[in-house]
Design an enzyme around this catalytic site. Structure first.
Site, PDB file in Angstrom:
ATOM      1  N   LYS A 156     -13.644   0.585   4.515  1.00 40.36           N
ATOM      2  CA  LYS A 156     -14.207  -0.082   3.341  1.00 40.36           C
ATOM      3  C   LYS A 156     -15.377  -0.978   3.699  1.00 40.36           C
ATOM      4  O   LYS A 156     -16.421  -0.924   3.052  1.00 40.36           O
ATOM      5  CB  LYS A 156     -13.103  -0.912   2.649  1.00 40.36           C
ATOM      6  CG  LYS A 156     -12.017  -0.029   2.019  1.00 40.36           C
ATOM      7  CD  LYS A 156     -10.995   0.386   3.046  1.00 40.36           C
ATOM      8  CE  LYS A 156      -9.847   1.276   2.642  1.00 40.36           C
ATOM      9  NZ  LYS A 156      -9.259   1.264   1.396  1.00 40.36           N
ATOM     10  N   TRP A 159       0.841  -1.194   0.000  1.00 38.16           N
ATOM     11  CA  TRP A 159       0.000   0.000   0.000  1.00 38.16           C
ATOM     12  C   TRP A 159       0.877   1.246   0.000  1.00 38.16           C
ATOM     13  O   TRP A 159       1.868   1.317   0.726  1.00 38.16           O
ATOM     14  CB  TRP A 159      -0.921  -0.026   1.222  1.00 38.16           C
ATOM     15  CG  TRP A 159      -1.729   1.217   1.396  1.00 38.16           C
ATOM     16  CD1 TRP A 159      -2.483   1.848   0.445  1.00 38.16           C
ATOM     17  CD2 TRP A 159      -1.888   1.963   2.596  1.00 38.16           C
ATOM     18  NE1 TRP A 159      -3.104   2.953   0.981  1.00 38.16           N
ATOM     19  CE2 TRP A 159      -2.760   3.050   2.305  1.00 38.16           C
ATOM     20  CE3 TRP A 159      -1.411   1.824   3.888  1.00 38.16           C
ATOM     21  CZ2 TRP A 159      -3.124   3.989   3.259  1.00 38.16           C
ATOM     22  CZ3 TRP A 159      -1.776   2.757   4.858  1.00 38.16           C
ATOM     23  CH2 TRP A 159      -2.620   3.830   4.527  1.00 38.16           C
ATOM     24  N   ASP A 179      -2.054  -5.871   8.755  1.00 33.68           N
ATOM     25  CA  ASP A 179      -2.861  -4.707   8.365  1.00 33.68           C
ATOM     26  C   ASP A 179      -4.158  -5.289   7.807  1.00 33.68           C
ATOM     27  O   ASP A 179      -4.149  -5.937   6.754  1.00 33.68           O
ATOM     28  CB  ASP A 179      -2.097  -3.896   7.304  1.00 33.68           C
ATOM     29  CG  ASP A 179      -2.877  -2.660   6.881  1.00 33.68           C
ATOM     30  OD1 ASP A 179      -2.319  -1.838   6.120  1.00 33.68           O
ATOM     31  OD2 ASP A 179      -4.034  -2.494   7.317  1.00 33.68           O
TER      32      ASP A 179
HETATM   33  C1  KET Z   1      -3.886  -2.038   3.101  1.00 33.56           C
HETATM   34  C2  KET Z   1      -4.440  -0.734   3.612  1.00 33.56           C
HETATM   35  N1  KET Z   1      -4.200  -0.369   4.914  1.00 33.56           N
HETATM   36  C3  KET Z   1      -4.680   0.781   5.420  1.00 33.56           C
HETATM   37  C4  KET Z   1      -5.407   1.649   4.645  1.00 33.56           C
HETATM   38  C5  KET Z   1      -5.842   2.942   5.331  1.00 33.56           C
HETATM   39  O1  KET Z   1      -7.177   3.210   5.215  1.00 33.56           O
HETATM   40  P1  KET Z   1      -7.876   4.082   6.352  1.00 33.56           P
HETATM   41  O2  KET Z   1      -8.943   4.850   5.631  1.00 33.56           O
HETATM   42  O3  KET Z   1      -6.853   4.974   6.981  1.00 33.56           O
HETATM   43  O4  KET Z   1      -8.436   3.130   7.333  1.00 33.56           O
HETATM   44  C6  KET Z   1      -5.668   1.351   3.284  1.00 33.56           C
HETATM   45  C7  KET Z   1      -6.400   2.300   2.413  1.00 33.56           C
HETATM   46  N2  KET Z   1      -6.345   2.218   1.177  1.00 33.56           N
HETATM   47  C8  KET Z   1      -7.008   2.988   0.171  1.00 33.56           C
HETATM   48  C9  KET Z   1      -7.199   4.459   0.466  1.00 33.56           C
HETATM   49  C10 KET Z   1      -5.924   5.178   0.861  1.00 33.56           C
HETATM   50  O5  KET Z   1      -4.914   5.046   0.139  1.00 33.56           O
HETATM   51  O6  KET Z   1      -5.952   5.839   1.904  1.00 33.56           O
HETATM   52  C11 KET Z   1      -6.289   2.778  -1.195  1.00 33.56           C
HETATM   53  O7  KET Z   1      -5.329   2.002  -1.247  1.00 33.56           O
HETATM   54  O8  KET Z   1      -6.771   3.329  -2.168  1.00 33.56           O
HETATM   55  C12 KET Z   1      -5.190   0.126   2.775  1.00 33.56           C
HETATM   56  O9  KET Z   1      -5.431  -0.233   1.507  1.00 33.56           O
END
Ligand code: KET
Length: 401
Positions: free
Chosen positions: A249, A132, A213
């Site tokens: 998500k 990520w 994660d």
């Molecule tokens: C693997 C992973 N871990 C943590 C997050 C953090 O998300 P949060 O909203 O802080 O709980 C994301 C978010 N991924 C998507 C959005 C981003 O980049 O923030 C993405 O990969 O598009 C992940 O894909």
């Protein structure tokens, strides 16, 4: 002249910057396959029905706006650990799980990084290659050294399992191994249950610390329990495990910033001390977390009717992505005369498909076709409708060849 004259322009974020470029595009054919955020078939953001029901309940009950404790809403911390590990998990009953509400997945990962920096000087975090886009930023800013373990094999468009195992074996003893619990971002390639067993073996052998994660629990397969099986395997082996969770998500709470940091410890005495230090880190960072998202999760999971409805909606979201994934594969197979095997798209799971398009080809997707995606070749299927699959297939084929 300004005292801030020396401040340079920061580059746009590789993921969130794509949405900014998308918004600026005036072409009505444009398609946002950048950020991992669910959209309906009509390409609209989706607020789950259970979220609206929980919020109506909360409005009726009336809530005060008192500070939460530093560690967050107790009812949320209880249900989030149970969702992750199973309510009957011995680790929970033995009081060995230190759970602190975090500012979604990102904030929870940051809390863990700060704990590592403070209590494991010199320890490294191993992250998958690729991973990520924000993982490296988080560890860099927390001053935690990291290195990569092989994960994606471009030749097979699959998992480089032998490379992964040998890099984990080769890491200094007691390293933290960052693993995606399910729906690996950006590849969409997950280890098989048998491979997870071997990954656990090598982590145990080398006395490493597993660090999960979990940002897509329930969203990958549609089942909360299935998507947590990798984490539960490691806990069942009696290993101490760190797990960051996000409800962005699977419950669509993106901008509510609700998640958790869980540390499964070998004794309740240690868990109490670990939790106290996570609080000490949180207090000067943001003091205490926002209540709204925590209340939504606690109310949804705490009410059997709402909980079941949530599971149905999760299956619907995961199901829509699966049909779109299949339709994209069918469109590519029908249109591409080069004989290229596109079946890797069907083997991938979760929100994303790793197309194998390189940076120049991804640029062509945007410049010529107005398809917005990340430059590592990742497309978010969550932003794709069945109606747009043919168009996307044309764009991919044009960009590939
Ligand atoms: C693997 C992973 N871990 C943590 C997050 C953090 O998300 P949060 O909203 O802080 O709980 C994301 C978010 N991924 C998507 C959005 C981003 O980049 O923030 C993405 O990969 O598009 C992940 O894909």
């Amino acid at each position: 002249a300004s005292r801030f004259e020396g401040v340079s322009m920061a580059p746009p974020d590789p993921i969130l910057g794509v949405s900014e470029a998308f918004r600026a595009d005036k072409c009505d054919l444009k398609l946002n396959l950048g950020v991992g955020a669910y959209r309906t078939e009509e390409l609209q953001p989706y607020v789950l029905n259970v979220v609206k029901k929980a919020e109506n309940l909360m409005l009726q009950r009336g809530e005060n706006k008192e500070y939460l404790p530093i560690e967050g809403l107790a009812a949320f911390n209880k249900v989030t650990a149970e969702l992750l590990l199973g309510a009957d998990n011995p680790a929970i009953h033995e009081g060995r799980v230190a759970t602190v509400q975090g500012l979604s997945g990102t904030g929870s990962l940051r809390l863990a990084a700060a704990l590592i920096e403070r209590y494991f000087p010199g320890a490294k975090v191993l992250i998958s290659s690729p991973t990520w886009g924000n993982h490296k930023n988080i560890f860099n800013d927390a001053r935690v050294p990291w290195s990569e373990y092989r994960y994606y094999d471009p030749k097979t468009v699959g998992l480089d399992f032998d490379g992964m195992i040998s890099d984990i074996k080769g890491a200094p003893e007691g390293s933290f191994i960052l693993l995606h619990g399910c729906a690996h971002n950006p590849t969409g390639i997950d280890p098989t249950p048998g491979q997870w067993e071997k990954i656990a073996d090598v982590i145990q052998e080398k006395n490493h610390i597993p660090f999960f994660d979990v940002a897509y629990q329930g969203f990958a397969s549609g089942s909360l329990d299935e998507d947590a099986s990798s984490v539960r395997l490691f806990v069942a082996r009696g290993m101490e495990v760190l797990v960051a969770q996000s409800y962005s998500k699977n419950l669509g709470l993106y901008s509510e910033r609700i998640g958790a940091m869980n540390v499964v410890c070998s004794s309740s005495d240690v868990a109490v001390r670990v939790k106290s230090q996570l609080k000490r880190i949180a207090r000067p960072m943001y003091s205490n977390p926002p209540i709204h998202g925590a209340k939504i999760v606690a109310n949804v999971v705490g009410d059997p009717t709402l909980f079941n409805e949530w599971k149905e909606e999760m299956e619907l979201m995961a199901g829509r992505i699966k049909t779109v994934r299949q339709k994209l594969f069918d469109s590519l197979s029908a249109k591409d005369k080069s004989g290229k095997d596109w079946s890797f798209i069907l083997k991938q799971i979760g929100m994303f498909s790793f197309t194998g398009l390189n940076k120049a080809q991804s640029d062509n997707m945007t410049d010529k076709w107005h398809v917005y995606m990340t430059k590592d070749g990742r497309i978010s299927l969550a932003g794709l409708s069945l109606a747009k699959c043919e168009y996307l297939a044309d764009a991919i084929i044009d960009s590939y060849h």
